[in-house]
Design a protein around this motif. Structure first.
Motif, PDB file in Angstrom:
ATOM      1  N   GLN A  17       1.798   3.232   0.692  1.00  0.00           N
ATOM      2  CA  GLN A  17       1.223   2.152  -0.460  1.00  0.00           C
ATOM      3  C   GLN A  17       0.110   2.836  -1.284  1.00  0.00           C
ATOM      4  OE1 GLN A  17       2.803  -0.520  -1.724  1.00  0.00           O
ATOM      5  NE2 GLN A  17       1.157  -0.405  -3.376  1.00  0.00           N
ATOM      6  N   ALA A  18      -0.679   3.575  -0.699  1.00  0.00           N
ATOM      7  CA  ALA A  18      -1.713   4.251  -1.057  1.00  0.00           C
ATOM      8  C   ALA A  18      -1.174   5.495  -2.173  1.00  0.00           C
ATOM      9  CB  ALA A  18      -2.564   4.941  -0.064  1.00  0.00           C
ATOM     10  N   ILE A  19      -0.242   6.091  -1.635  1.00  0.00           N
ATOM     11  CA  ILE A  19       0.385   7.107  -2.509  1.00  0.00           C
ATOM     12  C   ILE A  19       0.890   6.660  -3.634  1.00  0.00           C
ATOM     13  CG2 ILE A  19       2.469   8.963  -2.573  1.00  0.00           C
ATOM     14  CD1 ILE A  19       1.942   9.385   0.514  1.00  0.00           C
ATOM     15  N   LYS A  20       1.745   5.700  -3.610  1.00  0.00           N
ATOM     16  CA  LYS A  20       2.347   4.975  -4.599  1.00  0.00           C
ATOM     17  C   LYS A  20       1.174   4.105  -5.737  1.00  0.00           C
ATOM     18  CE  LYS A  20       6.526   3.328  -2.742  1.00  0.00           C
ATOM     19  NZ  LYS A  20       7.543   2.144  -2.379  1.00  0.00           N
ATOM     20  N   THR A  21       0.150   3.867  -5.107  1.00  0.00           N
ATOM     21  CA  THR A  21      -0.864   3.401  -5.953  1.00  0.00           C
ATOM     22  C   THR A  21      -1.430   4.332  -6.843  1.00  0.00           C
ATOM     23  OG1 THR A  21      -1.420   1.455  -4.573  1.00  0.00           O
ATOM     24  CG2 THR A  21      -3.188   2.251  -6.190  1.00  0.00           C
ATOM     25  N   LYS A  22      -1.697   5.738  -6.154  1.00  0.00           N
ATOM     26  CA  LYS A  22      -2.136   6.722  -6.788  1.00  0.00           C
ATOM     27  C   LYS A  22      -1.213   7.369  -7.851  1.00  0.00           C
ATOM     28  CE  LYS A  22      -6.224   7.252  -4.702  1.00  0.00           C
ATOM     29  NZ  LYS A  22      -7.621   7.425  -5.319  1.00  0.00           N
ATOM     30  N   ALA A  23      -0.008   7.372  -7.256  1.00  0.00           N
ATOM     31  CA  ALA A  23       1.020   7.697  -8.155  1.00  0.00           C
ATOM     32  C   ALA A  23       1.316   6.981  -9.561  1.00  0.00           C
ATOM     33  CB  ALA A  23       2.377   8.042  -7.726  1.00  0.00           C
ATOM     34  N   ALA A  24       0.893   5.944  -9.687  1.00  0.00           N
ATOM     35  CA  ALA A  24       1.046   4.861 -10.823  1.00  0.00           C
ATOM     36  C   ALA A  24       0.274   5.681 -12.032  1.00  0.00           C
ATOM     37  CB  ALA A  24       0.292   3.739 -10.523  1.00  0.00           C
ATOM     38  N   GLU A  25      -0.777   6.527 -11.780  1.00  0.00           N
ATOM     39  CA  GLU A  25      -1.417   7.070 -12.943  1.00  0.00           C
ATOM     40  C   GLU A  25      -0.569   8.492 -13.329  1.00  0.00           C
ATOM     41  OE1 GLU A  25      -5.433   7.705 -12.010  1.00  0.00           O
ATOM     42  OE2 GLU A  25      -5.572   5.897 -11.018  1.00  0.00           O
ATOM     43  N   TYR A  26       0.471   8.860 -12.511  1.00  0.00           N
ATOM     44  CA  TYR A  26       1.168  10.008 -12.717  1.00  0.00           C
ATOM     45  C   TYR A  26       2.582   9.724 -13.306  1.00  0.00           C
ATOM     46  CZ  TYR A  26      -2.655  12.709 -10.798  1.00  0.00           C
ATOM     47  OH  TYR A  26      -3.851  13.314 -10.558  1.00  0.00           O
ATOM     48  N   PRO A  27       3.320  10.666 -13.775  1.00  0.00           N
ATOM     49  CA  PRO A  27       4.758  10.466 -14.148  1.00  0.00           C
ATOM     50  C   PRO A  27       5.645  10.200 -12.783  1.00  0.00           C
ATOM     51  CG  PRO A  27       3.897  12.361 -15.260  1.00  0.00           C
ATOM     52  CD  PRO A  27       2.893  11.824 -14.456  1.00  0.00           C
ATOM     53  N   SER A  28       5.169  10.904 -11.807  1.00  0.00           N
ATOM     54  CA  SER A  28       5.991  10.712 -10.478  1.00  0.00           C
ATOM     55  C   SER A  28       5.167  11.177  -9.087  1.00  0.00           C
ATOM     56  CB  SER A  28       7.116  11.692 -10.637  1.00  0.00           C
ATOM     57  OG  SER A  28       6.678  13.111 -10.552  1.00  0.00           O
TER      58      SER A  28
END
Length: 122
Positions: A17-28
């Motif tokens: 979940q932490a990775i997905k939250t951080k990745a929201a600011e990135y294209p992938s």
């Protein structure tokens, strides 16, 4: 360069979940990981125990240096105390000695003057 390799990692649900939250600011997620690797600082990523060991070693060196300084200060204080007799500093005694020499010179001049006066009156 073509991306042909795949990376699989195991994470806990919270880490995912932490990775997905951080990745929201990135294209992938890939972009997030590649950015993290590019900006990764090995100094910041070192083990906390390594930093604690280094800190303890630095503190020990500081303590040794501080002890040496304290020893030097004590040696200086001891040397200064050697220049005292009955709580009177030898420096003060030297000043008194100079004053006594000056007084003796003045006394001799006074005695010479008195002898002249006596010789004149006799």
């Amino acid at each position: 360069m073509a991306k042909t390799k795949q990376l699989n990692i195991r994470v806990t649900p919270e880490e995912q979940q932490a990775i997905k939250t951080k990745a929201a600011e990135y294209p992938s997620i890939t972009a997030l990981i590649l950015d993290a690797i590019q900006d990764f600082d090995t100094q910041k990523g070192r083990n906390a125990i390594d930093r604690m060991i280094e800190f303890a070693q630095a503190a020990q060196k500081f303590e040794v240096a501080q002890t040496r300084i304290g020893t030097n200060v004590n040696q200086i204080a001891h040397a200064l105390n050697l220049y005292q007799y009955n709580h009177v500093s030898l420096v003060d005694i030297k000043t008194v000695e100079v004053a006594i020499v000056e007084c003796n010179k003045l006394n001799k001049e006074i005695i010479k003057s008195l002898r002249r006066i006596i010789d004149l009156t006799s």
